[in-house]
Motif scaffolding. Structure first.
Motif, PDB file in Angstrom:
ATOM      1  N   PRO A  73       0.813  -1.218   0.000  1.00 15.18           N
ATOM      2  CA  PRO A  73       0.000   0.000   0.000  1.00 15.18           C
ATOM      3  C   PRO A  73       0.849   1.272   0.000  1.00 15.18           C
ATOM      4  CG  PRO A  73      -0.926  -1.615   1.498  1.00 15.18           C
ATOM      5  CD  PRO A  73       0.371  -2.182   1.010  1.00 15.18           C
ATOM      6  N   TYR A  74       0.425   2.232  -0.775  1.00 14.94           N
ATOM      7  CA  TYR A  74       1.074   3.537  -0.938  1.00 14.94           C
ATOM      8  C   TYR A  74       2.373   3.474  -1.744  1.00 14.94           C
ATOM      9  CZ  TYR A  74      -2.130   4.563   2.892  1.00 14.94           C
ATOM     10  OH  TYR A  74      -3.250   4.677   3.675  1.00 14.94           O
ATOM     11  N   ALA A  75       2.838   2.256  -2.095  1.00 18.67           N
ATOM     12  CA  ALA A  75       4.072   2.145  -2.872  1.00 18.67           C
ATOM     13  C   ALA A  75       3.909   2.799  -4.240  1.00 18.67           C
ATOM     14  CB  ALA A  75       4.478   0.677  -3.027  1.00 18.67           C
ATOM     15  N   THR A  76       2.722   2.647  -4.835  1.00 20.98           N
ATOM     16  CA  THR A  76       2.484   3.243  -6.149  1.00 20.98           C
ATOM     17  C   THR A  76       2.544   4.762  -6.078  1.00 20.98           C
ATOM     18  OG1 THR A  76       1.071   1.372  -6.777  1.00 20.98           O
ATOM     19  CG2 THR A  76       0.865   3.402  -8.060  1.00 20.98           C
ATOM     20  N   LYS A  77       1.950   5.339  -5.036  1.00 20.34           N
ATOM     21  CA  LYS A  77       1.982   6.789  -4.878  1.00 20.34           C
ATOM     22  C   LYS A  77       3.414   7.284  -4.684  1.00 20.34           C
ATOM     23  CE  LYS A  77      -2.670   7.285  -2.948  1.00 20.34           C
ATOM     24  NZ  LYS A  77      -3.484   7.759  -1.786  1.00 20.34           N
ATOM     25  N   VAL A  78       4.172   6.547  -3.878  1.00 19.79           N
ATOM     26  CA  VAL A  78       5.561   6.929  -3.631  1.00 19.79           C
ATOM     27  C   VAL A  78       6.367   6.848  -4.923  1.00 19.79           C
ATOM     28  CG1 VAL A  78       7.706   6.294  -2.439  1.00 19.79           C
ATOM     29  CG2 VAL A  78       5.530   6.253  -1.210  1.00 19.79           C
ATOM     30  N   ASN A  79       6.139   5.772  -5.689  1.00 17.26           N
ATOM     31  CA  ASN A  79       6.844   5.615  -6.959  1.00 17.26           C
ATOM     32  C   ASN A  79       6.511   6.747  -7.923  1.00 17.26           C
ATOM     33  OD1 ASN A  79       8.458   3.338  -6.630  1.00 17.26           O
ATOM     34  ND2 ASN A  79       6.771   1.934  -7.040  1.00 17.26           N
ATOM     35  N   ASN A  80       5.243   7.102  -7.985  1.00 17.16           N
ATOM     36  CA  ASN A  80       4.837   8.183  -8.880  1.00 17.16           C
ATOM     37  C   ASN A  80       5.465   9.511  -8.470  1.00 17.16           C
ATOM     38  OD1 ASN A  80       3.256   6.435 -10.398  1.00 17.16           O
ATOM     39  ND2 ASN A  80       1.391   6.876  -9.244  1.00 17.16           N
ATOM     40  N   PHE A  81       5.530   9.738  -7.164  1.00 18.84           N
ATOM     41  CA  PHE A  81       6.161  10.969  -6.678  1.00 18.84           C
ATOM     42  C   PHE A  81       7.640  10.999  -7.042  1.00 18.84           C
ATOM     43  CE2 PHE A  81       8.744  12.897  -3.298  1.00 18.84           C
ATOM     44  CZ  PHE A  81       8.341  14.230  -3.421  1.00 18.84           C
ATOM     45  N   LEU A  82       8.333   9.884  -6.808  1.00 17.96           N
ATOM     46  CA  LEU A  82       9.760   9.821  -7.122  1.00 17.96           C
ATOM     47  C   LEU A  82       9.994   9.942  -8.619  1.00 17.96           C
ATOM     48  CD1 LEU A  82      10.877   6.997  -4.655  1.00 17.96           C
ATOM     49  CD2 LEU A  82      11.289   9.449  -4.445  1.00 17.96           C
ATOM     50  N   ASN A  83       9.113   9.330  -9.405  1.00 18.61           N
ATOM     51  CA  ASN A  83       9.243   9.454 -10.863  1.00 18.61           C
ATOM     52  C   ASN A  83       9.125  10.912 -11.305  1.00 18.61           C
ATOM     53  OD1 ASN A  83       9.505   6.694 -11.092  1.00 18.61           O
ATOM     54  ND2 ASN A  83       7.340   6.350 -11.581  1.00 18.61           N
ATOM     55  N   GLY A  84       8.320  11.682 -10.586  1.00 18.53           N
ATOM     56  CA  GLY A  84       8.105  13.065 -10.951  1.00 18.53           C
ATOM     57  C   GLY A  84       9.278  13.984 -10.646  1.00 18.53           C
ATOM     58  N   ILE A  85      10.160  13.560  -9.768  1.00 16.61           N
ATOM     59  CA  ILE A  85      11.298  14.424  -9.415  1.00 16.61           C
ATOM     60  C   ILE A  85      12.618  13.902  -9.991  1.00 16.61           C
ATOM     61  CG2 ILE A  85      10.189  15.234  -7.296  1.00 16.61           C
ATOM     62  CD1 ILE A  85      11.922  13.338  -5.710  1.00 16.61           C
ATOM     63  N   ARG A  86      12.536  12.931 -10.910  1.00 14.13           N
ATOM     64  CA  ARG A  86      13.758  12.446 -11.554  1.00 14.13           C
ATOM     65  C   ARG A  86      14.497  13.558 -12.303  1.00 14.13           C
ATOM     66  NH1 ARG A  86      10.964   7.264 -13.798  1.00 14.13           N
ATOM     67  NH2 ARG A  86      11.430   5.719 -12.190  1.00 14.13           N
ATOM     68  N   LYS A  87      13.739  14.523 -12.796  1.00 12.80           N
ATOM     69  CA  LYS A  87      14.359  15.596 -13.571  1.00 12.80           C
ATOM     70  C   LYS A  87      15.347  16.421 -12.753  1.00 12.80           C
ATOM     71  CE  LYS A  87      10.253  18.425 -12.683  1.00 12.80           C
ATOM     72  NZ  LYS A  87       9.114  19.156 -13.288  1.00 12.80           N
ATOM     73  N   TYR A  88      15.268  16.275 -11.430  1.00  8.85           N
ATOM     74  CA  TYR A  88      16.180  17.028 -10.566  1.00  8.85           C
ATOM     75  C   TYR A  88      17.410  16.223 -10.149  1.00  8.85           C
ATOM     76  CZ  TYR A  88      12.004  19.956 -10.090  1.00  8.85           C
ATOM     77  OH  TYR A  88      10.909  20.749 -10.355  1.00  8.85           O
ATOM     78  N   SER A  89      17.500  14.984 -10.598  1.00  4.93           N
ATOM     79  CA  SER A  89      18.571  14.098 -10.125  1.00  4.93           C
ATOM     80  C   SER A  89      19.958  14.656 -10.406  1.00  4.93           C
ATOM     81  CB  SER A  89      18.433  12.714 -10.772  1.00  4.93           C
ATOM     82  OG  SER A  89      17.275  12.057 -10.330  1.00  4.93           O
ATOM     83  N   ARG A  90      20.162  15.171 -11.600  1.00  4.15           N
ATOM     84  CA  ARG A  90      21.483  15.692 -11.951  1.00  4.15           C
ATOM     85  C   ARG A  90      21.817  16.956 -11.159  1.00  4.15           C
ATOM     86  NH1 ARG A  90      23.964  13.231 -16.038  1.00  4.15           N
ATOM     87  NH2 ARG A  90      22.734  11.695 -17.205  1.00  4.15           N
ATOM     88  N   HIS A  91      20.802  17.748 -10.865  1.00  2.11           N
ATOM     89  CA  HIS A  91      21.032  18.925 -10.028  1.00  2.11           C
ATOM     90  C   HIS A  91      21.402  18.504  -8.604  1.00  2.11           C
ATOM     91  CE1 HIS A  91      19.604  21.627 -13.145  1.00  2.11           C
ATOM     92  NE2 HIS A  91      18.506  20.905 -13.270  1.00  2.11           N
ATOM     93  N   ILE A  92      20.748  17.457  -8.111  1.00  3.23           N
ATOM     94  CA  ILE A  92      21.063  16.956  -6.779  1.00  3.23           C
ATOM     95  C   ILE A  92      22.499  16.456  -6.723  1.00  3.23           C
ATOM     96  CG2 ILE A  92      20.534  15.138  -5.100  1.00  3.23           C
ATOM     97  CD1 ILE A  92      17.616  15.342  -5.974  1.00  3.23           C
ATOM     98  N   LEU A  93      22.926  15.747  -7.775  1.00  9.62           N
ATOM     99  CA  LEU A  93      24.303  15.259  -7.802  1.00  9.62           C
ATOM    100  C   LEU A  93      25.294  16.416  -7.873  1.00  9.62           C
ATOM    101  CD1 LEU A  93      26.235  12.845  -7.927  1.00  9.62           C
ATOM    102  CD2 LEU A  93      26.056  12.932 -10.416  1.00  9.62           C
ATOM    103  N   LYS A  94      25.011  17.388  -8.708  1.00 12.79           N
ATOM    104  CA  LYS A  94      25.911  18.533  -8.903  1.00 12.79           C
ATOM    105  C   LYS A  94      26.084  19.336  -7.619  1.00 12.79           C
ATOM    106  CE  LYS A  94      25.859  22.957 -11.459  1.00 12.79           C
ATOM    107  NZ  LYS A  94      27.182  23.034 -12.091  1.00 12.79           N
ATOM    108  N   TYR A  95      24.970  19.777  -7.040  1.00 10.17           N
ATOM    109  CA  TYR A  95      25.058  20.613  -5.849  1.00 10.17           C
ATOM    110  C   TYR A  95      25.342  19.781  -4.597  1.00 10.17           C
ATOM    111  CZ  TYR A  95      23.180  24.100  -9.016  1.00 10.17           C
ATOM    112  OH  TYR A  95      23.010  24.943 -10.083  1.00 10.17           O
ATOM    113  N   GLY A  96      24.925  18.527  -4.619  1.00 13.65           N
ATOM    114  CA  GLY A  96      25.256  17.642  -3.503  1.00 13.65           C
ATOM    115  C   GLY A  96      26.748  17.373  -3.429  1.00 13.65           C
TER     116      GLY A  96
END
Length: 334
Positions: A73-96
């Motif tokens: 339960p709620y795994a699908t919602k969590v997956n959808n949320f994470l899928n929506g913020i993939r576009k920020y992954s490279r920014h997270i790596l860069k500034y992280g």
């Protein structure tokens, strides 16, 4: 919640609670004794071989049931949320990466706690890398990656290639940063998975070849062994780390693994303090990316095999092969 779902959820919770917190503590940073290489016969004990076979079977089974984790339960919602913020992954790596390097610079180190800044030019290069990473332009990011590689090579020359294999994931990070906004961009995160997974596997073998260092940490820091004999506990702890690295490479449960390992790193920080923060800040950034990305861009090797039995055999035999290869190579050059 169905019985099967409850069982899978319980498995994940049990894995988190039972994982030894010394597993991801880099023994070189905390051990007070000199490394002492043990005979290969001592490493490949009956317990070690039996435990390896059991783990290979468990991993092979896990590869068949991993899809059920997504039905919690709620795994699908969590997956959808994470899928929506993939576009920020490279920014997270860069500034992280910039954030992790700032922590290192303030502490007077480069890449890891044992690599101290000894010359002023190293401080200048570290500062230039951080400034370049903070500039929001891909050309600046490439400049930062170039200087990171140059600085990493200088440390590599001082400590040797064998020693620096522990930190091979930095090469993967540099590669991801350097190929941004190019035709090779899609190769970045798969290479990051591979580099981080192999680094974890490599560090795990160190605990088998030089068990005295880990034993020293367990004793001096009063690490709970959950009723196991300390020597047996060390073998099991190293297996946990090796398995996590292996699963990252083969592409099984990357989001769950990223979450579990992140929580483990937080627990080790409470035990080992600032040294742990300095040493693992960069790994935390990488794990956050793993949690966000999952395997969306990555065709795991296990998917090459279509039938369940083929996947089962592949994971079982491949794990044994990878384990044996790492041990033989590490032991040969240690």
């Amino acid at each position: 919640m169905s019985l099967r779902k409850k069982g899978l959820l319980s498995f994940v919770i049990a894995l988190l609670l039972a994982t030894p917190i010394t597993t991801f503590a880099h023994v070189k940073w905390f051990a007070k004794v000199e490394p002492e290489k043990v005979p290969i016969e001592q490493i490949l004990s009956p317990f070690f071989i039996t435990f390896a076979i059991v783990i290979a079977i468990i991993l092979a089974i896990l590869s068949q049931v991993m899809d059920y984790f997504l039905k919690i339960p709620y795994a699908t919602k969590v997956n959808n949320f994470l899928n929506g913020i993939r576009k920020y992954s490279r920014h997270i790596l860069k500034y992280g990466t910039a954030f992790a390097l700032i922590i290192q610079l303030v502490s007077g180190t480069m890449f890891a706690p044992e690599f101290e800044i000894t010359d002023f030019w190293q401080t200048i290069i570290m500062s230039l890398i951080i400034i370049a990473l903070l500039i929001p332009h891909h050309l600046s990011t490439k400049v930062a990656a170039f200087f990171m590689l140059a600085l990493f090579i200088t440390v590599w020359q001082d400590y040797g290639w064998f020693y620096m294999l522990d930190y091979g994931f930095y090469l993967a990070i540099i590669f991801v940063l350097f190929i941004g906004k190019t035709n090779l961009e899609d190769w970045g995160f798969p290479f990051l998975y591979l580099g981080t997974g192999l680094s974890l596997c490599w560090v795990a073998v160190e605990k088998w070849v030089y068990p005295s260092m880990t034993l020293d940490i367990v004793i001096n820091h009063q690490v709970p062994t959950f009723g196991f004999d300390p020597e047996i506990f060390i073998v099991m702890a190293a297996f946990v780390e090796f398995v996590v690295g292996y699963l990252l490479v083969v592409g099984i449960l990357n989001r769950i693994l990223g979450l579990v390992v992140t929580l483990i790193f937080i627990s080790t920080t409470l035990l080992f303090g600032m040294t742990e923060i300095i040493g693992h800040a960069m790994i935390h950034i990488v794990l956050i990316i793993f949690i966000i990305e999952g395997v969306s861009f990555y065709q795991p090797p296990i998917k090459i095999h279509k039938t369940k039995i083929d996947q089962f055999v592949f994971v079982f035999l491949n794990f044994i092969f990878v384990l044996a290869t790492f041990i033989l190579i590490y032991y040969r050059f240690a």
